[in-house]
Write a protein that holds these residues in place. Structure first.
Motif, short mmCIF file in Angstrom:
data_model
loop_
_atom_site.label_atom_id
_atom_site.label_comp_id
_atom_site.label_asym_id
_atom_site.label_seq_id
_atom_site.Cartn_x
_atom_site.Cartn_y
_atom_site.Cartn_z
N LEU A 57 0.86 -1.18 0.00
CA LEU A 57 0.00 0.00 0.00
C LEU A 57 0.90 1.23 0.00
O LEU A 57 1.81 1.34 0.83
N LEU A 58 0.64 2.14 -0.91
CA LEU A 58 1.47 3.33 -1.09
C LEU A 58 0.62 4.59 -1.01
O LEU A 58 -0.33 4.76 -1.77
N GLU A 59 0.97 5.45 -0.08
CA GLU A 59 0.30 6.74 0.06
C GLU A 59 1.27 7.84 -0.36
O GLU A 59 2.44 7.83 0.02
N LEU A 94 -1.66 2.89 7.36
CA LEU A 94 -0.48 2.20 6.87
C LEU A 94 0.17 1.37 7.98
O LEU A 94 0.64 0.25 7.74
N THR A 95 0.21 1.93 9.18
CA THR A 95 0.77 1.20 10.32
C THR A 95 -0.02 -0.08 10.58
O THR A 95 0.56 -1.16 10.79
N GLY A 124 0.15 -7.69 7.44
CA GLY A 124 0.95 -8.45 6.49
C GLY A 124 1.28 -7.76 5.18
O GLY A 124 1.91 -8.36 4.30
N TYR A 125 0.89 -6.51 5.03
CA TYR A 125 1.23 -5.75 3.82
C TYR A 125 2.58 -5.08 3.97
O TYR A 125 3.03 -4.81 5.09
N ASN A 126 3.21 -4.77 2.85
CA ASN A 126 4.23 -3.73 2.83
C ASN A 126 3.48 -2.40 2.79
O ASN A 126 2.42 -2.30 2.16
N ARG A 145 7.69 -0.25 10.78
CA ARG A 145 8.25 -0.70 9.50
C ARG A 145 7.48 -0.21 8.28
O ARG A 145 7.54 -0.83 7.22
N VAL A 146 6.78 0.90 8.43
CA VAL A 146 6.28 1.61 7.24
C VAL A 146 7.49 2.29 6.60
O VAL A 146 8.24 3.00 7.28
#
Length: 221
Positions: free
Chosen positions: A127-129, A158-159, A165-167, A203-204
């Protein structure tokens, strides 16, 4: 293949006069005052100063109340700064196309937010913001230039995504030349700074994407 820079058509140069509210500004174009749309609802107080050179894009829609969009400001010692709030997502989308992802999906619904991009590569889900950085202080970039509860909400989403389990990545598109670092603007919004630290500890990933900027182009380096 290297992506071409994002380019505006019908660009012209004017001189900033005043900003009556966050949506419009008065700009001098070829000796006349013109009301234009400002494509950024942030404060931009350190940028939009009387007499500053600004870049404007003429609309081809005759029904619009304003015929120009203000998209960039020329700041002494820095040069052109793109302030178009829609530009960061556009250039990131073009940039991602050259990064070998198996899937790129914009505007992805996750939790209580709509995250800018969902990405897949080799079985990994990311997931990319995206956030645009236009505030420069002493040679460094800072975000935000105004309090952003939405930005804090995105960091918390995002956290939580990392725990699921996502990046997860927050990408700061630095919409000015020569700046490579971005720091949280604690003075303006301490809560965003705290949320960014918590996200990084969880780890974001934080991407700082430097750009090449002209009056009518924006390109991630």
């Amino acid at each position: 293949m290297k992506e071409r820079p994002m380019k505006y058509d019908n660009c012209t140069i004017g001189a900033f006069l005043e900003r009556p509210n966050r949506f419009i500004a008065q700009v001098e174009i070829e000796g006349r005052a013109e009301t234009v749309h400002v494509k950024n609802t942030g404060r931009c107080k350190e940028l939009l100063l009387p007499g500053r050179e600004v870049a404007l894009v003429r609309s081809d829609n005759p029904a619009r109340k304003t015929q120009y969009d203000l998209v960039a400001v020329n700041k002494p010692n820095i040069g052109w700064i793109n302030i178009d709030s829609q530009a960061p997502n556009q250039v990131v989308k073009e940039w991602l196309a050259g990064q070998d992802y198996d899937l790129i999906k914009p505007e992805y619904k996750y939790g209580q937010s709509r995250i800018d991009f969902y990405l897949e590569k080799g079985g990994e889900k990311t997931l990319l913001e995206v956030k645009g950085c236009t505030l420069e202080i002493d040679g460094a970039g800072y975000f935000p230039d105004a309090p952003t509860e939405r930005g804090v909400k995105h960091l918390r989403e995002l956290t939580a995504a990392v725990e699921a389990g996502y990046n997860a990545v927050i990408a700061f598109v630095i919409q000015m030349n020569g700046i490579r670092e971005v720091y949280p603007n604690e003075e303006t919004h301490p809560e965003f700074g705290a949320a960014l630290r918590e996200a990084e500890e969880a780890r974001v990933k934080i991407w700082r994407l430097p750009c090449r900027v002209t009056a009518d182009t924006l390109e991630i380096l």
